[in-house]
Design a protein around this motif. Structure first.
Motif, PDB file in Angstrom:
ATOM      1  N   ARG A 808     -34.525 -34.203 -14.231  1.00 41.07           N
ATOM      2  CA  ARG A 808     -34.559 -34.208 -12.763  1.00 41.07           C
ATOM      3  C   ARG A 808     -34.801 -32.792 -12.245  1.00 41.07           C
ATOM      4  O   ARG A 808     -34.189 -31.826 -12.692  1.00 41.07           O
ATOM      5  N   TRP A 809     -35.720 -32.699 -11.279  1.00 44.62           N
ATOM      6  CA  TRP A 809     -35.879 -31.499 -10.460  1.00 44.62           C
ATOM      7  C   TRP A 809     -35.231 -31.811  -9.113  1.00 44.62           C
ATOM      8  O   TRP A 809     -35.493 -32.863  -8.529  1.00 44.62           O
ATOM      9  N   SER A 810     -34.384 -30.903  -8.631  1.00 42.52           N
ATOM     10  CA  SER A 810     -33.677 -31.237  -7.385  1.00 42.52           C
ATOM     11  C   SER A 810     -33.338 -29.996  -6.584  1.00 42.52           C
ATOM     12  O   SER A 810     -33.352 -28.870  -7.093  1.00 42.52           O
ATOM     13  N   ILE A 811     -33.027 -30.228  -5.318  1.00 43.14           N
ATOM     14  CA  ILE A 811     -32.487 -29.210  -4.424  1.00 43.14           C
ATOM     15  C   ILE A 811     -31.255 -29.815  -3.760  1.00 43.14           C
ATOM     16  O   ILE A 811     -31.246 -31.012  -3.440  1.00 43.14           O
ATOM     17  N   SER A 812     -30.210 -29.019  -3.613  1.00 43.33           N
ATOM     18  CA  SER A 812     -28.965 -29.568  -3.086  1.00 43.33           C
ATOM     19  C   SER A 812     -28.260 -28.558  -2.194  1.00 43.33           C
ATOM     20  O   SER A 812     -28.417 -27.343  -2.343  1.00 43.33           O
ATOM     21  N   LEU A 813     -27.486 -29.088  -1.243  1.00 47.32           N
ATOM     22  CA  LEU A 813     -26.619 -28.287  -0.380  1.00 47.32           C
ATOM     23  C   LEU A 813     -25.192 -28.576  -0.828  1.00 47.32           C
ATOM     24  O   LEU A 813     -24.707 -29.695  -0.678  1.00 47.32           O
ATOM     25  N   VAL A 814     -24.530 -27.575  -1.408  1.00 43.26           N
ATOM     26  CA  VAL A 814     -23.274 -27.830  -2.120  1.00 43.26           C
ATOM     27  C   VAL A 814     -22.180 -26.843  -1.704  1.00 43.26           C
ATOM     28  O   VAL A 814     -22.461 -25.733  -1.243  1.00 43.26           O
ATOM     29  N   VAL A 815     -20.942 -27.293  -1.853  1.00 37.99           N
ATOM     30  CA  VAL A 815     -19.793 -26.405  -1.689  1.00 37.99           C
ATOM     31  C   VAL A 815     -19.574 -25.662  -3.000  1.00 37.99           C
ATOM     32  O   VAL A 815     -19.558 -26.268  -4.077  1.00 37.99           O
ATOM     33  N   ASP A 816     -19.424 -24.350  -2.907  1.00 36.89           N
ATOM     34  CA  ASP A 816     -19.283 -23.474  -4.067  1.00 36.89           C
ATOM     35  C   ASP A 816     -17.796 -23.378  -4.430  1.00 36.89           C
ATOM     36  O   ASP A 816     -16.978 -22.906  -3.638  1.00 36.89           O
ATOM     37  N   ILE A 817     -17.433 -23.835  -5.656  1.00 39.15           N
ATOM     38  CA  ILE A 817     -16.022 -23.849  -6.063  1.00 39.15           C
ATOM     39  C   ILE A 817     -15.872 -23.127  -7.401  1.00 39.15           C
ATOM     40  O   ILE A 817     -16.031 -23.729  -8.465  1.00 39.15           O
ATOM     41  N   PRO A 818     -15.551 -21.817  -7.373  1.00 35.97           N
ATOM     42  CA  PRO A 818     -15.275 -21.117  -8.638  1.00 35.97           C
ATOM     43  C   PRO A 818     -14.006 -21.674  -9.287  1.00 35.97           C
ATOM     44  O   PRO A 818     -12.992 -21.853  -8.620  1.00 35.97           O
ATOM     45  N   LEU A 819     -14.063 -21.980 -10.589  1.00 41.55           N
ATOM     46  CA  LEU A 819     -12.898 -22.495 -11.306  1.00 41.55           C
ATOM     47  C   LEU A 819     -12.183 -21.405 -12.080  1.00 41.55           C
ATOM     48  O   LEU A 819     -10.954 -21.395 -12.163  1.00 41.55           O
ATOM     49  N   LEU A 820     -12.950 -20.478 -12.651  1.00 42.48           N
ATOM     50  CA  LEU A 820     -12.338 -19.415 -13.451  1.00 42.48           C
ATOM     51  C   LEU A 820     -13.291 -18.231 -13.472  1.00 42.48           C
ATOM     52  O   LEU A 820     -14.444 -18.355 -13.880  1.00 42.48           O
ATOM     53  N   ASN A 821     -12.822 -17.056 -12.997  1.00 36.54           N
ATOM     54  CA  ASN A 821     -13.642 -15.849 -12.999  1.00 36.54           C
ATOM     55  C   ASN A 821     -13.544 -15.163 -14.357  1.00 36.54           C
ATOM     56  O   ASN A 821     -12.441 -14.826 -14.812  1.00 36.54           O
ATOM     57  N   PHE A 822     -14.698 -14.973 -15.001  1.00 37.30           N
ATOM     58  CA  PHE A 822     -14.728 -14.282 -16.284  1.00 37.30           C
ATOM     59  C   PHE A 822     -14.853 -12.763 -16.101  1.00 37.30           C
ATOM     60  O   PHE A 822     -14.242 -11.984 -16.811  1.00 37.30           O
ATOM     61  N   TYR A 823     -15.664 -12.370 -15.112  1.00 37.28           N
ATOM     62  CA  TYR A 823     -15.890 -10.939 -14.895  1.00 37.28           C
ATOM     63  C   TYR A 823     -16.317 -10.724 -13.447  1.00 37.28           C
ATOM     64  O   TYR A 823     -17.117 -11.482 -12.897  1.00 37.28           O
ATOM     65  N   THR A 824     -15.778  -9.665 -12.811  1.00 35.72           N
ATOM     66  CA  THR A 824     -16.143  -9.330 -11.446  1.00 35.72           C
ATOM     67  C   THR A 824     -16.265  -7.815 -11.307  1.00 35.72           C
ATOM     68  O   THR A 824     -15.362  -7.083 -11.721  1.00 35.72           O
ATOM     69  N   ARG A 825     -17.378  -7.371 -10.748  1.00 41.83           N
ATOM     70  CA  ARG A 825     -17.530  -5.955 -10.416  1.00 41.83           C
ATOM     71  C   ARG A 825     -17.547  -5.838  -8.893  1.00 41.83           C
ATOM     72  O   ARG A 825     -18.464  -6.333  -8.233  1.00 41.83           O
ATOM     73  N   PRO A 826     -16.535  -5.182  -8.298  1.00 41.21           N
ATOM     74  CA  PRO A 826     -16.420  -5.146  -6.835  1.00 41.21           C
ATOM     75  C   PRO A 826     -17.460  -4.239  -6.196  1.00 41.21           C
ATOM     76  O   PRO A 826     -18.176  -3.488  -6.870  1.00 41.21           O
ATOM     77  N   ARG A 827     -17.494  -4.290  -4.856  1.00 44.48           N
ATOM     78  CA  ARG A 827     -18.380  -3.395  -4.108  1.00 44.48           C
ATOM     79  C   ARG A 827     -17.922  -1.950  -4.298  1.00 44.48           C
ATOM     80  O   ARG A 827     -16.740  -1.671  -4.370  1.00 44.48           O
ATOM     81  N   GLU A 828     -18.884  -1.050  -4.364  1.00 45.01           N
ATOM     82  CA  GLU A 828     -18.541   0.365  -4.552  1.00 45.01           C
ATOM     83  C   GLU A 828     -18.285   1.011  -3.206  1.00 45.01           C
ATOM     84  O   GLU A 828     -18.784   0.594  -2.196  1.00 45.01           O
TER      85      GLU A 828
END
Length: 828
Positions: A808-828
């Motif tokens: 399937r090729w598709s486009i969707s409008l979705v709610v973004d739900i992070p379950l577990l953050n592996f790595y984050t680099r904050p704004r400098e």
């Protein structure tokens, strides 16, 4: 070695391990009925039968909560063991209680194998549930060691309730004295009719064919693993989290836009709400803690709408300086409505009309109202024999039957107009006035004044009678109806001022009722607003407040904005051209005022829209009668405008992620369809997202948006592993069900295996600023699980599982739900 399949299996295994730590929850619901009953459910599943129902909880640590839907405050829930010493404990709150090793937290109560749940109302016990508890510790210890204990009773206990097929295989091998392999055990127990069911269960678990050794076996087992509870629980969690994200976004957006100067009108119309949201500040994500305080703020602001609405005049000094009649119209409507609300007599309201309001009205409007004031004063019942404000129609007829008497009355009124009302002018220069018209009027034309006076007294009689009625006792419903009629009759009397155009020589004012249409529209709307507040009908109050704002502010805003923009350009040109320092400073001051006013004027329509949206939300929340209604109100109004910000705020982020929402696209089922066909539905892919903040299509440049408070975009690469869209769609439809009974039947999801959920794919995900929504576009394979449905006329659920792979090729409008953050680099 197929590393792709190995990666999927390992990823799914980690996902299963992570989810398996989620404790199960027993919910005890007390029904709303007069004879309350109990409904017990585990994780929202099907109700547990009242007699002999089996409570299936994995392990010995779980959670328990009582939900009291009954208004009877004396109800208590009793938990009582049915074996000696038959001890019990009482639960009187609706908090969530932890159960650790089968001991209820904060108590010494330990759940036995069988226990009862019942309601206690005073000294009366009712609605008992006798539960066979399957979460007790296994005395055989086989769950730990996996070996037979040598005690047939303990080993039988494990064969019935244990969870590990290999451990069960070893027990059976021990008693048959054979090797612990599926083939040896099957052969040894071939003629044992007593253990036929247990052997069939081992066969279903895959132990009848192999020992599950090797990578191939592991892949096969993972694909056929029963993950119904995991997938269903995950779907429920994502649906709940979706609603929470949108709820938080709604409150955050409410607070954020109220803090902007261009929405100053809403700050002053809802001052308590603005102050409360400002105090809550960044903790708005924890809105549930402050919901009662917010409700009180909402109620206070809604109850003071008539008082707060005129604040918009001070918020737009340039606009109302150019449109003084609009300011006077609003102030006049509020003056009349609040006077009637405070039970001031309509005659007094008319007599004490503030001159500042009248002076700002158009000359013909002011003249017509002054004419009404004049005749109202001239017809006062100074004798007060019947406790009337004005003389009655009967008294008027008797007094002016003599034409000479009426002529004298007009003469006195004429003189009062000159001495107190400046002749009652109808234009700026005073060329047209009531006094000058009377100068032209001959004796034959006086009958038209007589008709005007009798028309006024006809309306005054109605109000005189209403004033007397108010002093008599009445029930609340009748009193409100009387109050409404009183308001309407008062506005009707005020509107009679436009009839002055029917008097001789005032033909130029014949269409005065059309010219003053907005004036009396606002007078009626503000009176309706005051009545709505009195009735606590806040939803209707917001509709009237929005209409008032539209007439007073929005109607002429476009024209005024054009004029301001022209003035801004003209002033800029004058500043550039002038060399006189004094003039230049004055022009710069004017330009600053114009440029300061423009943002607010440009937002007039938007303010009106938000006044209605958020005002309606405030009204619904203020009048909610229960916590359930509060929750339903928040869900109904929570629009996707503000959370899940981590991807937007950080430079770089890697996370285990889920998305939930509608998708549209094309798909091809291999072996069935030759071409592509359109498709749509609910998608819930779960996988790994790799995200870059402050970028749109991976092009940096939204840092300035954050600095200006507008938020930034994010760009992500999302690799999907599984998709539980079919289960989410089913659970959404379950949540939407309504019923007239005390409980809702929640259907169980049919058995689902991992292989039915596997759905590898790759997507480009664009995160929308200041919003938990993302736009996903990409390619996906599977999953085989297409849908879940309830069979018509029964409670049986079926899963539509296809054995054909599709792409399937598709486009969707979705709610973004992070379950577990592996790595984050904050704004400098």
């Amino acid at each position: 070695m197929n590393y792709k399949k190995l990666f999927i299996v390992i990823a799914l295994s980690f996902l299963q391990i992570g989810i398996s730590y989620a404790q199960k929850k027993l919910t005890i619901e007390i029904s709303k009925s007069d004879s309350p009953s109990l409904v017990l459910k585990v994780d929202g599943g099907v109700p547990i039968p009242a007699e002999g129902g089996e409570l299936k909880l994995a392990g010995t640590s779980w959670k328990l909560q009582v939900v009291n839907n009954n208004k009877n405050k004396n109800l208590q829930v009793i938990l009582r063991n049915t074996v000696p010493p038959n001890n019990e404990t009482t639960i009187t709150d609706t908090n969530e209680h932890a159960v650790d090793n089968n001991v209820l937290a904060g108590t010494n109560f330990s759940f036995a194998e069988n226990f009862s749940v019942l309601i206690k109302n005073g000294n009366q016990e009712m609605a008992p549930h006798i539960i066979a508890f399957s979460g007790s510790p296994d005395p055989s210890g086989i769950q730990k060691g996996g070996n037979a204990s040598g005690s047939a009773i303990y080993d039988a206990f494990y064969l019935k309730r244990g969870s590990k097929p290999q451990a069960k295989l070893k027990i059976l091998a021990y008693y048959a004295n054979v090797e612990a392999t599926p083939a040896a055990v099957q052969a040894a127990y071939l003629n044992n009719k007593f253990l036929k069911n247990e052997l069939q269960e081992l066969a279903k678990a895959g132990l009848a064919q192999s020992t599950l050794s090797g990578l191939s076996s592991m892949l096969s087992s993972a694909g056929g693993l029963d993950v119904t509870n995991i997938a269903d629980g995950l779907a429920k969690f994502l649906i709940k989290r979706t609603k929470e994200e949108l709820n938080i976004a709604f409150f955050q957006n409410f607070r954020d836009f109220l803090n902007q100067d261009k929405y100053r009108d809403l700050q002053t119309v809802f001052p308590e709400t603005h102050r409360t949201l400002d105090i809550v500040g960044n903790e708005i994500y924890n809105y549930e803690r402050y919901i009662q305080t917010l409700r009180e703020s909402f109620k206070h602001d809604l109850a003071n709408l008539t008082t707060n609405l005129p604040s918009i005049i001070d918020n737009h000094p340039l606009f109302f300086r150019e449109n003084p009649d609009l300011a006077a119209t609003l102030l006049s409507g509020v003056y009349v409505a609040e006077g009637l609300r405070d039970k001031i007599h309509p005659g007094e309201i008319l007599a004490e009309f503030p001159s500042t309001i009248l002076d700002s009205l158009r000359p013909e409007w002011k003249g017509s109202i002054q004419a009404l004031q004049l005749f109202s004063e001239s017809l006062r019942d100074s004798a007060g024999t019947n406790s009337n404000y004005w003389v009655t129609g009967q008294e008027l007829k008797r007094t002016i039957k003599d034409t000479a008497v009426f002529r004298i009355y007009i003469g006195l009124t004429y003189q009062l107009a000159k001495s107190k009302y400046n002749g009652v002018p109808f234009d700026v220069l005073g060329n047209i006035s009531l006094v000058k018209i009377l100068d032209k009027t001959n004796a034959k034309e006086l009958h038209e004044y007589q008709d005007y006076v009798f028309g006024f007294i006809g309306k005054a009689d109605k109000l005189n009678q209403m004033v007397k009625t108010f002093s008599k006792p009445a029930n609340d419903s009748l009193a409100l109806e009387q109050y409404y009629n009183y308001f309407k009759s008062s506005i009707d009397l005020l509107e009679y001022s436009t009839k002055v155009g029917s008097l001789p020589h005032l033909e130029s004012l014949a269409d005065l009722n059309k010219r003053m249409a907005d004036y009396f529209d606002i007078a009626n709307s503000t009176s309706d607003l005051a009545l709505d507040i009195n009735r606590k009908n806040y939803a209707s109050a917001i509709r009237n407040a929005t209409h008032i704002y539209e007439v007073i502010k929005v109607g002429r805003s476009a024209t005024f904005v054009t004029a301001l923009e022209k003035k801004s350009k003209d002033l800029s040109s004058l500043i550039a051209a002038t060399t006189d320092a004094t003039k230049k400073a004055d022009y710069e001051k004017q330009l600053a005022a114009v440029n300061s006013a423009l943002p607010r004027e440009l937002e007039s329509k938007n303010v009106m829209s938000k006044l209605f949206t958020y005002g309606s939300f405030m009204a619904s929340l203020a009048t909610a009668s229960s916590s359930d209604e509060v929750a339903e109100t928040i869900e109904a109004y929570a629009l996707p405008t503000g959370s899940a910000r981590i991807k937007r705020e950080t430079r770089f982020n890697v996370a285990l992620n889920a998305y939930l929402g509608p998708n549209f696209g094309v798909e091809k089922i291999h072996g069935v369809e030759a071409g592509w066909k359109g498709t749509y539905g609910l998608t819930t892919p779960i996988g790994v997202s790799i995200s870059w903040g402050h970028s749109l299509f991976f092009i940096p440049g939204s840092e300035d948006r954050w600095k200006s408070g507008r938020g930034g975009w994010s760009s992500s690469v999302f690799i999907s592993l599984i998709d539980i869209g079919a289960i989410s769609s089913f659970r959404f439809s379950e949540n939407d069900k309504t019923t007239s009974t005390d409980t809702v039947t929640v259907h169980q999801v049919p058995k689902i295996e991992w292989k039915s959920l596997v759905s590898p794919g790759a997507f480009l995900s664009i995160g929308i600023p200041r919003c938990p929504l993302s736009i996903n576009a990409g390619f996906q394979v599977g999953p085989n699980l297409r849908s879940i449905s309830v069979s018509p006329g029964s409670s049986v659920t079926t899963a539509d599982v296809s054995d054909k792979m599709y792409v399937r090729w598709s486009i969707s409008l979705v709610v973004d739900i992070p379950l577990l953050n592996f790595y984050t680099r904050p704004r400098e």
